[in-house]
Enzyme design. Structure first.
Site, PDB file in Angstrom:
ATOM      1  N   GLY A   1       0.841  -1.191   0.000  1.00 38.61           N
ATOM      2  CA  GLY A   1       0.000   0.000   0.000  1.00 38.61           C
ATOM      3  C   GLY A   1       0.874   1.238   0.000  1.00 38.61           C
ATOM      4  O   GLY A   1       0.400   2.372   0.023  1.00 38.61           O
ATOM      5  N   THR A   2       2.180   0.993  -0.055  1.00 34.34           N
ATOM      6  CA  THR A   2       3.152   2.071   0.122  1.00 34.34           C
ATOM      7  C   THR A   2       3.554   2.743  -1.180  1.00 34.34           C
ATOM      8  O   THR A   2       4.042   3.858  -1.161  1.00 34.34           O
ATOM      9  CB  THR A   2       4.413   1.476   0.763  1.00 34.34           C
ATOM     10  OG1 THR A   2       4.764   0.303   0.007  1.00 34.34           O
ATOM     11  CG2 THR A   2       4.161   1.069   2.193  1.00 34.34           C
TER      12      THR A   2
ATOM     13  N   ALA B   1      12.194  -0.567  -1.694  1.00 33.99           N
ATOM     14  CA  ALA B   1      12.554   0.475  -2.663  1.00 33.99           C
ATOM     15  C   ALA B   1      14.011   0.317  -3.088  1.00 33.99           C
ATOM     16  O   ALA B   1      14.331   0.367  -4.278  1.00 33.99           O
ATOM     17  CB  ALA B   1      12.301   1.855  -2.077  1.00 33.99           C
TER      18      ALA B   1
ATOM     19  N   ASN C   1       9.432   9.222  -5.002  1.00 36.67           N
ATOM     20  CA  ASN C   1       8.153   9.846  -5.333  1.00 36.67           C
ATOM     21  C   ASN C   1       7.779  10.735  -4.154  1.00 36.67           C
ATOM     22  O   ASN C   1       7.512  10.250  -3.050  1.00 36.67           O
ATOM     23  CB  ASN C   1       7.084   8.769  -5.575  1.00 36.67           C
ATOM     24  CG  ASN C   1       5.716   9.363  -5.899  1.00 36.67           C
ATOM     25  OD1 ASN C   1       5.247  10.315  -5.272  1.00 36.67           O
ATOM     26  ND2 ASN C   1       5.055   8.794  -6.891  1.00 36.67           N
TER      27      ASN C   1
ATOM     28  N   GLN D   1       4.230   8.032   3.389  1.00 40.33           N
ATOM     29  CA  GLN D   1       4.908   7.038   4.224  1.00 40.33           C
ATOM     30  C   GLN D   1       5.352   7.645   5.549  1.00 40.33           C
ATOM     31  O   GLN D   1       5.209   7.033   6.606  1.00 40.33           O
ATOM     32  CB  GLN D   1       6.167   6.534   3.508  1.00 40.33           C
ATOM     33  CG  GLN D   1       5.918   5.468   2.507  1.00 40.33           C
ATOM     34  CD  GLN D   1       6.003   4.111   3.166  1.00 40.33           C
ATOM     35  OE1 GLN D   1       5.200   3.793   4.022  1.00 40.33           O
ATOM     36  NE2 GLN D   1       6.967   3.317   2.781  1.00 40.33           N
TER      37      GLN D   1
ATOM     38  N   GLY E   1      15.310   4.025   1.883  1.00 42.76           N
ATOM     39  CA  GLY E   1      14.172   3.274   2.440  1.00 42.76           C
ATOM     40  C   GLY E   1      13.468   4.069   3.517  1.00 42.76           C
ATOM     41  O   GLY E   1      14.105   4.632   4.407  1.00 42.76           O
TER      42      GLY E   1
ATOM     43  N   GLU F   1      10.032   2.699   7.682  1.00 45.08           N
ATOM     44  CA  GLU F   1      10.055   2.583   9.133  1.00 45.08           C
ATOM     45  C   GLU F   1      10.618   3.786   9.877  1.00 45.08           C
ATOM     46  O   GLU F   1      10.233   4.035  11.022  1.00 45.08           O
ATOM     47  CB  GLU F   1      10.804   1.299   9.513  1.00 45.08           C
ATOM     48  CG  GLU F   1       9.948   0.096   9.158  1.00 45.08           C
ATOM     49  CD  GLU F   1      10.700  -1.207   9.073  1.00 45.08           C
ATOM     50  OE1 GLU F   1      10.614  -1.977  10.020  1.00 45.08           O
ATOM     51  OE2 GLU F   1      11.365  -1.453   8.051  1.00 45.08           O
TER      52      GLU F   1
HETATM   53 MO1  MOS Z   1       8.911  -4.249   8.766  1.00 43.72          MO
HETATM   54  S1  MOS Z   1       8.424  -4.311  10.772  1.00 43.72           S
HETATM   55  O1  MOS Z   1      10.484  -4.849   8.771  1.00 43.72           O
HETATM   56  O2  MOS Z   1       7.747  -5.206   8.003  1.00 43.72           O
END
Ligand code: MOS
Length: 735
Positions: free
Chosen positions: A464-465, A507, A628, A635, A699, A702
């Site tokens: 969904g990212t 990514a 993007n 995100q 990336g 997170e």
């Molecule tokens: Mo992430 S918690 O490494 O899916």
């Protein structure tokens, strides 16, 4: 969009229309011919044995095809084969955690299966479950395992004990974080179809290839016999990063009833069966000089794991490098309890660990009467002192500076309870964010077609990212074709293999493969043209030819060239195709690779009710190249919202007597809703990292959550003078 300006643009999601019109099919929406429905029955004790299980009434209920229990389940192996989970697959009568699956009821319809599942009668011999963490991390069990990315559980440099003992200023505190559960919009679902010994699985997963390996190992089948498809995932956040029992049980049920079987697990069953962020107790000790130089740092984490598997939340990992300090000790210990196996949850380690460490840094700043940003600058790590490597790039100074400016940090009067708005206590807090830059081998295929279209494939996932969208951009820019001409496909083990979408690595990993496959296809086309006497590019030098707008042409004479399509048509080629595997090089041996950022929160606390709310948030990040601008911003906002939940509301409560979850739904487990989320300002600082991977991508899945809970807790301290070291910051702790 012109070539060279495609990557990075805030392009709308290529899959957006399919999603909002219902055209995107998720795992539970595949209904193969003759599909039956499986409903999982969960245990209501957390420890003990099944003395009796009586399925007779369930079996007689209308539409029921089978009731599978440990008494009649086919023999399979749930054992971990390394890197995956030990699964409990109805192989014996033991119950090891609340909600463990003890039966699968398969029926013609979902309603029939749901009704019959209620008719399964169970008598347990129940034992007292093991639950409740003790407080001494270093006395606890040290598992024979490593942290993700092969990092050791413990580290030590210098002499922490001596340096801490003689440090002029000390902070020594214990911080706690509760069990938290992932709550993606789409609960886990699996549809399994056997055709002889060939198994096809439609799954909601963060890794189709990991699923395939695990399911093949469960059934003792060659991996080639298993195909996993996942075109859309309605959120993952780590819980879909492992293959859990329901996937294997769906395949088992399909085998038993000799029909396709669909299993969609209930929201309530997600609280235990598909991982969670473990409860942690974290001891942090900081020793500093009077002018704020860290001389000693210890971060020790204790967390729980299950009776039958080990997962370690790497809470102390960032403490090893995030600040400059000569004497550092970190450790991780676990305690086995009567719970399901915990797992990765958005920034596992960094998010819960940064709550402790970044709260402690704020406490030290108050102790020293030094501004919290200034304290961090005085301890700025110019290199990774743990790995003894330079950073491939690091823009944390700019993040602090730009963030402070955007946020209006200079307005802050450091005195707690000194700022108010109406009757609200106002607090401003900040914290450092960090997440490692990961990359794994990945493959991609690029196929140029004579009609001008391009197909690019990689067996990856889009949680969904925006994977579909950013890979389309990378392919379009690399080939020099309009984005509308590119179709990017993913989510199928028959496509070129790619890693699981975890560790914020998709990514970086997949864009490298897509870029290289597109470069290879472009090169093939150019070489064909310059060797072809009928081409306008005949005899041109390869390096003089560029690609744009679907054409290859001479850099200094754009009129001399032709389209890919014209070339293929003239040469009667069905396509030009390249498949490439892209791998990391030795950059990890030469550089420490991380994204960094700074999080700024404004919290308002109601002095009468103790309710804390986030009113403003600024996040500034150095994440390498942004593929993007629109999906990247989303995100980061998503990560920060996740952090707001972690800070203020999210907590899975277990009844300590029974080790049973008492908050197993979205009414009791409070994820943030729109009204909880303020204006969030995201800034990406310019960061060009030539070392991490071909596109310079760090990336971003997170890093957004890291530091958020601490920034909010620090803001709440500033507002109220109350230091809460135990998440979440609920009103009872602030009164
Ligand atoms: Mo992430 S918690 O490494 O899916």
């Amino acid at each position: 969009m012109k070539t060279g300006t495609v990557v990075g643009q805030p392009m709308d999601r290529v899959d957006g229309r399919a999603k909002v019109t219902g055209g995107a099919r998720y795992a539970a929406e595949f209904s193969p011919k003759n599909v039956a429905h499986g409903v999982l029955v969960s245990s209501w004790i957390a420890k003990g044995r099944i003395r009796e299980i009586d399925a007779r009434d369930a079996e007689k209920a209308s539409g029921v095809l089978a009731v599978i229990t440990h008494l009649n389940a086919p023999k399979v192996s749930g054992k971990s084969s390394g890197g995956d989970r030990n699964l409990l697959l109805l192989q014996d009568d033991a119950v090891q955690y609340d909600r463990q699956y003890i039966a699968v009821v398969v029926a013609e319809t979902l309603e029939q299966a749901t009704y019959a599942a209620e008719l399964v009668r169970v008598v347990y011999d129940s034992d007292k479950p093991d639950y409740g963490l003790q407080e001494k991390p270093e006395d606890s069990y040290k598992p024979d395992t490593q942290l993700p990315r092969r990092e050791s559980l413990d580290t030590s440099r210098g002499d922490f004990d001596a340096a801490f003992a003689s440090a002029p200023v000390k902070i020594e505190q214990v911080y706690r974080t509760p069990v938290e559960n992932h709550n993606p919009m789409e609960p886990h679902a699996t549809t399994a179809v056997w055709d002889g010994d060939q198994l096809t699985i439609y799954d909601s997963t963060q890794g189709v290839f990991g699923d395939r390996r695990k399911i093949a190992s469960v059934f003792g089948a060659p991996v080639e016999n298993v195909r996993v498809l996942c075109h859309y995932t309605g959120g993952g956040f780590g819980c879909k990063g492992s293959t859990w029992a329901h996937v294997a049980l769906a395949a088992m049920a399909a085998k038993v009833v000799k029909r396709p079987v669909k299993v969609a697990i209930k929201r309530q069953q997600m609280f235990g069966n598909v991982g969670f962020r473990p409860q942690t107790i974290q001891h942090v000790s900081l020793g500093a000089t009077q002018d704020g130089k860290l001389v000693a740092l210890r971060h020790a984490g204790l967390m729980h794991t299950s009776q039958f598997d080990v997962f370690v939340e790497p809470v102390a990992k960032s403490a090893r490098f995030i600040y400059s300090c000569p004497n550092v000790k970190t450790s991780h210990r676990v305690v086995r309890q009567s719970v399901g196996t915990p797992t990765y949850m958005r920034a596992p380690g960094e998010s819960s660990g940064s709550f402790a460490l970044e709260s402690a840094m704020d406490e030290l700043a108050y102790e020293l009467k030094i501004d919290p940003i200034e304290l961090r600058l005085r301890n700025y790590a110019e290199m990774d002192e743990d790995k003894k490597l330079p950073y491939s790039s690091k823009s944390l100074r700019e993040c602090y500076r730009i963030g402070a400016e955007r946020f209006g940090w200079s307005r802050r009067n450091p005195q707690p309870r000194s700022m108010t708005q109406g009757r609200m206590l106002v607090g401003l807090g900040m914290a450092t964010a960090t997440y490692p830059t990961n990359r794994s081998p990945a493959s991609a295929l690029t196929r140029l077609m004579p009609n001008g279209n391009v197909l690019v494939q990689s067996g990856s996932q889009d949680l969904g990212t925006g994977t579909y969208t950013v890979m389309t951009q990378v392919a379009a820019e690399t080939l020099g074709v309009p984005v509308e001409r590119v179709r990017f496909e993913l989510g199928d083990t028959q496509m070129p293999d790619s890693p699981g979408s975890g560790g914020s690595q998709t990514a970086a990993s997949v864009s490298s493969a897509v870029k290289q496959a597109c470069e290879a296809a472009r090169r093939q086309a150019i070489r064909l043209a310059i060797a072809d006497a009928s081409s306008p590019l005949y005899n041109a030098a390869e390096e003089d030819v560029i690609a744009e707008g679907g054409r290859i042409y001479l850099k200094n004479n754009p009129s001399k060239g032709e389209t890919y399509a014209a070339l293929m048509t003239r040469k009667n080629l069905p396509n030009i195709e390249a498949k490439v595997q892209s791998k990391p090089g030795d950059e990890r041996q030469k550089y420490s690779m991380h994204a960094f950022g700074a999080q700024f929160a404004e919290a308002h606390v109601d002095p009468d009710t103790g309710e804390a709310r986030v009113r403003r948030f600024v996040g500034t990040f150095g994440v390498g190249r942004v593929l993007n601008a629109k999906t990247a911003r989303s995100q980061m906002i998503g990560g920060i919202i996740y952090g707001i939940g972690m800070a203020l509301t999210e907590e899975t409560v277990l009844d300590e007597r029974y080790a049973r979850v008492v908050t197993p739904n979205l009414a009791y487990y409070h994820v943030p809703v729109n009204a909880d989320v303020p204006e969030i300002d995201i800034v990406f600082v310019d960061e060009n990292d030539p070392f991490v991977n071909p596109l310079g991508v760090k990336g971003i899945g997170e890093i957004g959550i890291t530091g958020v809970a601490a920034a909010i807790a620090n803001a709440v301290y500033h507002a109220t003078g109350k230091r809460v070291r135990d998440l979440p910051l609920t009103p009872d702790k602030l009164l």
